[in-house]
Design an enzyme around this catalytic site. Structure first.
Site, mmCIF file in Angstrom:
data_model
loop_
_atom_site.group_PDB
_atom_site.id
_atom_site.type_symbol
_atom_site.label_atom_id
_atom_site.label_comp_id
_atom_site.label_asym_id
_atom_site.label_seq_id
_atom_site.Cartn_x
_atom_site.Cartn_y
_atom_site.Cartn_z
ATOM 1 N N ASP A 5 0.490 -0.774 0.156
ATOM 2 C CA ASP A 5 -0.248 0.420 0.148
ATOM 3 C C ASP A 5 0.945 1.716 0.309
ATOM 4 O OD1 ASP A 5 -2.057 -1.582 0.071
ATOM 5 O OD2 ASP A 5 -2.635 -0.585 2.303
ATOM 6 N N GLY A 6 2.149 1.065 0.727
ATOM 7 C CA GLY A 6 2.981 2.479 0.692
ATOM 8 C C GLY A 6 3.551 2.309 -0.358
ATOM 9 N N ASN A 101 -4.628 8.957 1.132
ATOM 10 C CA ASN A 101 -4.865 8.828 2.898
ATOM 11 C C ASN A 101 -5.063 9.993 3.131
ATOM 12 O OD1 ASN A 101 -5.091 6.016 2.270
ATOM 13 N ND2 ASN A 101 -3.162 5.449 3.280
ATOM 14 N N THR A 142 -8.972 4.246 7.547
ATOM 15 C CA THR A 142 -8.548 2.381 7.544
ATOM 16 C C THR A 142 -7.060 3.309 8.496
ATOM 17 O OG1 THR A 142 -8.210 1.628 6.018
ATOM 18 C CG2 THR A 142 -10.102 1.518 7.011
#
Length: 179
Positions: A5-6, A101, A142
């Site tokens: 995800d990073g 994000n 999240t």
């Protein structure tokens, strides 16, 4: 992208304007946003490029546009949250970025609490005293925002989550705002 995800969140931050479609293969330790396993990359790419007559599903995600101005001398001339409009001088260091994000505004390396005026659509909401504040997209709801006590939001909900980080007040709670 190939990674976790990073890697994906870093990759989408590199585009200033509209995003092209991004295909993400999971090869990292987290894979909430990377749906395709790396070991099937040939089959997946073949299926995508050979499906000319079949529409491919596309998930559109909100990004935050962030502008940071540092070392600005302010000139007051009207009304803002504190009763005056402030305009940045031309001698500012300006950085612009896009975030998938969240954005964290924090006190930095100093031990003192941050004191931040919080407003929505130009209207003062409160003064936050604490370690900082998180502005999160539904995708980022999240991540750090949830860990700091914020709400979760479905990626299809057009919202921005405002989450205080270690606030020095019991009255400032996380909020979900319309985008």
């Amino acid at each position: 992208t190939i990674g976790g995800d990073g890697t994906l969140t870093w990759a989408v931050s590199q585009f200033d304007g509209p995003m092209p479609p991004v295909l993400s293969f999971a090869a990292g330790s987290l894979g909430f946003l990377t749906p395709f396993p790396l070991d099937n990359w040939v089959r997946i790419l073949t299926r995508i490029f050979n499906s000319q007559d079949v529409p491919m599903p596309l998930v559109c995600r909100m990004r935050l546009r962030v502008v940071v101005r540092r070392r600005c001398h302010r000139v007051s001339s009207g009304n803002d949250l504190a009763g005056q409009t402030e305009q940045a001088s031309p001698n500012c260091d300006v950085m612009e970025a896009h975030a998938l994000n969240e954005v964290l505004i924090h006190r930095g390396r100093f031990g003192a609490m941050a004191k931040l005026d919080v407003g929505v659509d130009g209207q003062k909401v409160t003064v936050l005293q604490g370690d900082g504040v998180i502005l999160a997209t539904p995708t980022g709801s999240t991540a750090y925002s949830l860990a700091a006590g914020g709400s979760m939001a479905h990626p299809g909900v057009p919202a921005i989550l405002l989450t205080p980080v270690s606030p020095h007040s019991l009255s400032f709670r996380p909020a979900v705002l319309p985008d």
